[in-house]
Design a protein around this motif. Sequence first.
Motif, PDB file in Angstrom:
ATOM      1  N   ASN A  36       0.674  -1.237  -0.203  1.00  0.00           N
ATOM      2  CA  ASN A  36       0.145  -0.066  -0.088  1.00  0.00           C
ATOM      3  C   ASN A  36       0.888   1.254   0.130  1.00  0.00           C
ATOM      4  O   ASN A  36       0.628   2.311  -0.609  1.00  0.00           O
ATOM      5  N   ASP A  58       2.348   1.694  -3.602  1.00  0.00           N
ATOM      6  CA  ASP A  58       1.229   1.900  -4.366  1.00  0.00           C
ATOM      7  C   ASP A  58       1.084   3.601  -4.261  1.00  0.00           C
ATOM      8  O   ASP A  58       0.885   4.365  -5.210  1.00  0.00           O
ATOM      9  N   SER A  59       1.156   4.153  -3.161  1.00  0.00           N
ATOM     10  CA  SER A  59       0.868   5.559  -2.794  1.00  0.00           C
ATOM     11  C   SER A  59       2.217   6.404  -3.179  1.00  0.00           C
ATOM     12  O   SER A  59       2.042   7.648  -3.297  1.00  0.00           O
ATOM     13  N   VAL A 112      -1.954   6.779   2.467  1.00  0.00           N
ATOM     14  CA  VAL A 112      -1.365   5.239   2.454  1.00  0.00           C
ATOM     15  C   VAL A 112      -2.754   4.783   3.084  1.00  0.00           C
ATOM     16  O   VAL A 112      -3.228   3.690   3.205  1.00  0.00           O
ATOM     17  N   HIS A 162      -5.552   4.743   1.123  1.00  0.00           N
ATOM     18  CA  HIS A 162      -5.578   3.739   0.200  1.00  0.00           C
ATOM     19  C   HIS A 162      -5.769   2.354   0.715  1.00  0.00           C
ATOM     20  O   HIS A 162      -6.558   1.426   0.245  1.00  0.00           O
ATOM     21  N   ALA A 163      -5.364   1.988   2.058  1.00  0.00           N
ATOM     22  CA  ALA A 163      -5.659   0.668   2.687  1.00  0.00           C
ATOM     23  C   ALA A 163      -7.123   0.648   3.084  1.00  0.00           C
ATOM     24  O   ALA A 163      -7.838  -0.449   2.978  1.00  0.00           O
ATOM     25  N   GLU A 213      -9.034  -0.430  -0.327  1.00  0.00           N
ATOM     26  CA  GLU A 213      -8.614  -2.076  -0.515  1.00  0.00           C
ATOM     27  C   GLU A 213      -9.675  -2.818   0.582  1.00  0.00           C
ATOM     28  O   GLU A 213     -10.032  -3.911   0.046  1.00  0.00           O
TER      29      GLU A 213
END
Length: 230
Positions: free
Chosen positions: A35, A38-39, A195, A198-199, A202
């Motif tokens: 994660n 990705d960020s 982040v 983003h987590a 998901e």
Amino acid sequence: MTIHKDWPIGYFIGERGAPIDAGVIDAFRALPVPNIGDSMGRSVGALGLQAYHNDANLVLCGPAITVKVRPGDNLMIHKAIEMAQPGDVIVVDGSGDLTQALIGGLMRTSAITKKIAGFVIDGAVRDLNEWAEGGIACWARGNTLRGPSKEGPGEVNTPVHCAGLVVSPGDLIVADADGVIAIPQDELSVLLPRVQQHAQREDKIRASNVAGNNDPERFNAILRGKGCPV
């Protein structure tokens, strides 16, 4: 090569990075390394390293002490261990050399005593059975029984390249079963909420997948945009 005034050529010990707030470290420790990657644009992260501490659930998260060494020589790694504070991560640019180990079981014992969080080594380790006992993290490029010299030159707390990462003293190192990443200090405050968000996204997708509520249109729209008749 940088010439450091008052130091012999090839040798240097710099200042450690500024302290990182303990709450920030704890927050990043709770986030998966993928994660974080990705960020940060999906194109950062160490390449070619493997874990030697035999614990897939171990998460390494702490400020970097950086070390640059001549391949096969660990003089300045010993100095870094001496300088380290509890929770530090020693990041070593060993040029990816696998002909001689840079750290082994005796250095592991010293690091555990000093409560160092772990090592990230672009080079080789040895004494694998001791590292496999856990208690301290170790990522490295490979292993060999052949031991190092202790002659130098080398540098501590200087910017290094380690397995595809550019790491400065005090950068935050985060590593889990997926790999190792370095976060520049000046990006921590901006990156953390990204982040975390983003987590959370998901987690929602994961829950939807478990419930069988897939979203085919998400990918069909991409395919149509590329001219596919779906």
